[in-house]
Design a protein around this motif. Structure first.
Motif, PDB file in Angstrom:
ATOM      1  N   PRO A 105       0.727  -1.379   0.035  1.00  0.00           N
ATOM      2  CA  PRO A 105      -0.182  -0.120   0.099  1.00  0.00           C
ATOM      3  C   PRO A 105       0.798   1.232   0.051  1.00  0.00           C
ATOM      4  O   PRO A 105       0.458   2.138  -1.057  1.00  0.00           O
ATOM      5  N   GLN A 147      -0.199   4.958 -10.961  1.00  0.00           N
ATOM      6  CA  GLN A 147      -1.014   3.868 -10.768  1.00  0.00           C
ATOM      7  C   GLN A 147      -1.293   2.868 -11.981  1.00  0.00           C
ATOM      8  O   GLN A 147      -2.038   1.745 -11.970  1.00  0.00           O
ATOM      9  N   SER A 163      -0.004  -0.713 -10.970  1.00  0.00           N
ATOM     10  CA  SER A 163      -1.099  -1.334  -9.938  1.00  0.00           C
ATOM     11  C   SER A 163      -2.295  -1.735 -10.688  1.00  0.00           C
ATOM     12  O   SER A 163      -2.784  -2.837 -10.178  1.00  0.00           O
ATOM     13  N   ASN A 170      -6.655  -0.394  -5.283  1.00  0.00           N
ATOM     14  CA  ASN A 170      -7.892  -0.140  -4.656  1.00  0.00           C
ATOM     15  C   ASN A 170      -8.091   1.349  -5.018  1.00  0.00           C
ATOM     16  O   ASN A 170      -7.572   2.364  -4.547  1.00  0.00           O
ATOM     17  N   GLU A 171      -9.114   1.327  -6.220  1.00  0.00           N
ATOM     18  CA  GLU A 171      -9.346   2.613  -6.648  1.00  0.00           C
ATOM     19  C   GLU A 171      -9.849   3.849  -5.517  1.00  0.00           C
ATOM     20  O   GLU A 171      -9.597   4.931  -5.646  1.00  0.00           O
ATOM     21  N   GLU A 172     -10.586   3.300  -4.634  1.00  0.00           N
ATOM     22  CA  GLU A 172     -11.168   4.228  -3.571  1.00  0.00           C
ATOM     23  C   GLU A 172     -10.119   4.819  -2.906  1.00  0.00           C
ATOM     24  O   GLU A 172     -10.153   6.044  -2.477  1.00  0.00           O
ATOM     25  N   GLU A 173      -9.087   4.167  -2.535  1.00  0.00           N
ATOM     26  CA  GLU A 173      -7.806   4.668  -1.676  1.00  0.00           C
ATOM     27  C   GLU A 173      -6.856   5.044  -2.690  1.00  0.00           C
ATOM     28  O   GLU A 173      -5.833   5.827  -1.899  1.00  0.00           O
ATOM     29  N   ASP A 229      -3.134  -2.951  -3.499  1.00  0.00           N
ATOM     30  CA  ASP A 229      -3.422  -3.878  -2.292  1.00  0.00           C
ATOM     31  C   ASP A 229      -1.830  -4.924  -2.235  1.00  0.00           C
ATOM     32  O   ASP A 229      -0.990  -4.669  -2.905  1.00  0.00           O
ATOM     33  N   ALA A 259      -5.178  -8.942   2.168  1.00  0.00           N
ATOM     34  CA  ALA A 259      -5.957  -7.791   2.758  1.00  0.00           C
ATOM     35  C   ALA A 259      -4.915  -6.914   3.556  1.00  0.00           C
ATOM     36  O   ALA A 259      -3.594  -7.593   3.757  1.00  0.00           O
ATOM     37  N   GLY A 260      -4.962  -5.680   3.473  1.00  0.00           N
ATOM     38  CA  GLY A 260      -4.061  -4.978   3.905  1.00  0.00           C
ATOM     39  C   GLY A 260      -3.639  -5.095   5.427  1.00  0.00           C
ATOM     40  O   GLY A 260      -2.353  -4.984   5.643  1.00  0.00           O
TER      41      GLY A 260
END
Length: 187
Positions: free
Chosen positions: A40, A102, A105, A112-115, A119, A138-139
């Motif tokens: 991340p 990005q 990625s 993770n488009e929102e953040e 990942d 997961a993170g």
């Protein structure tokens, strides 16, 4: 659609490596085995533990003919600053790719488009630039570099021994399987 068996898509990125800024493209993933480890962000909590663990296995991976690349959506400048200020990250000898656009990625389908962050994704790429293994966590779940070494050894064995496959928990030198009609229902 799975990325297994697909060729790494074209990209161009800047990276930090051993005190220098370099350019990395998909061509870097050809001619040798590669491990690409997305995470991340720099200056975080789980990430430095994973990257340090990967560094602890780097000599073993190099002996296996593998180059390692870590990738986050930070810049290569941020990677340098983190390398200069973190005890764990200052040990890193492998290539740290910046992906602020990005694109990489997205190419590896870990954004993770929102953040706007990647990942935790680990990809094993063969010398033809083809993705052979993918692991996404997961993170909050850190990865173990020993697992990467084991998967590399199995992938190399299968590539070098057509018609054979490696069972669960296979270790170098252990028995493999030769899939055939005779094995159906007997394992």
């Amino acid at each position: 659609m799975s990325l297994i068996g697909t060729e790494v898509k074209p990209f161009k990125a800047h990276a930090y490596h051993n005190g220098e800024f370099i350019e990395v493209t998909e061509a870097n993933f050809k001619g040798k085995w590669s491990v690409v480890c997305f995470y991340p962000a720099d200056f975080t909590f789980v990430c430095p533990t994973e990257l340090e663990d990967l560094q602890n296995q780097y000599a073993t991976l190099k002996e296996l003919g593998v180059e390692v690349y870590s990738v986050s959506t930070d810049t290569h400048f941020t990677h340098k600053a983190w390398h200069d200020h973190s005890e764990a990250i200052s040990k890193i000898e492998y290539i740290m790719i910046g992906d602020p656009s990005q694109k990489l990625s997205r190419n590896f389908e870990v954004l993770n488009e929102e953040e706007g962050l990647a990942d935790r994704g680990t990809f094993i790429i063969d010398p033809d630039g083809i993705i052979q293994a993918v692991e996404i966590n997961a993170g909050g779940i850190g990865r173990d570099a020993n697992t990467v070494v084991s998967k590399i050894k199995a992938a190399q064995y299968v590539r070098n021994n057509p018609g054979e496959v490696c069972p669960a928990k296979w270790e170098e030198g252990a028995a493999t399987l030769k899939p055939s009609l005779d094995l159906v229902g007997k394992i």
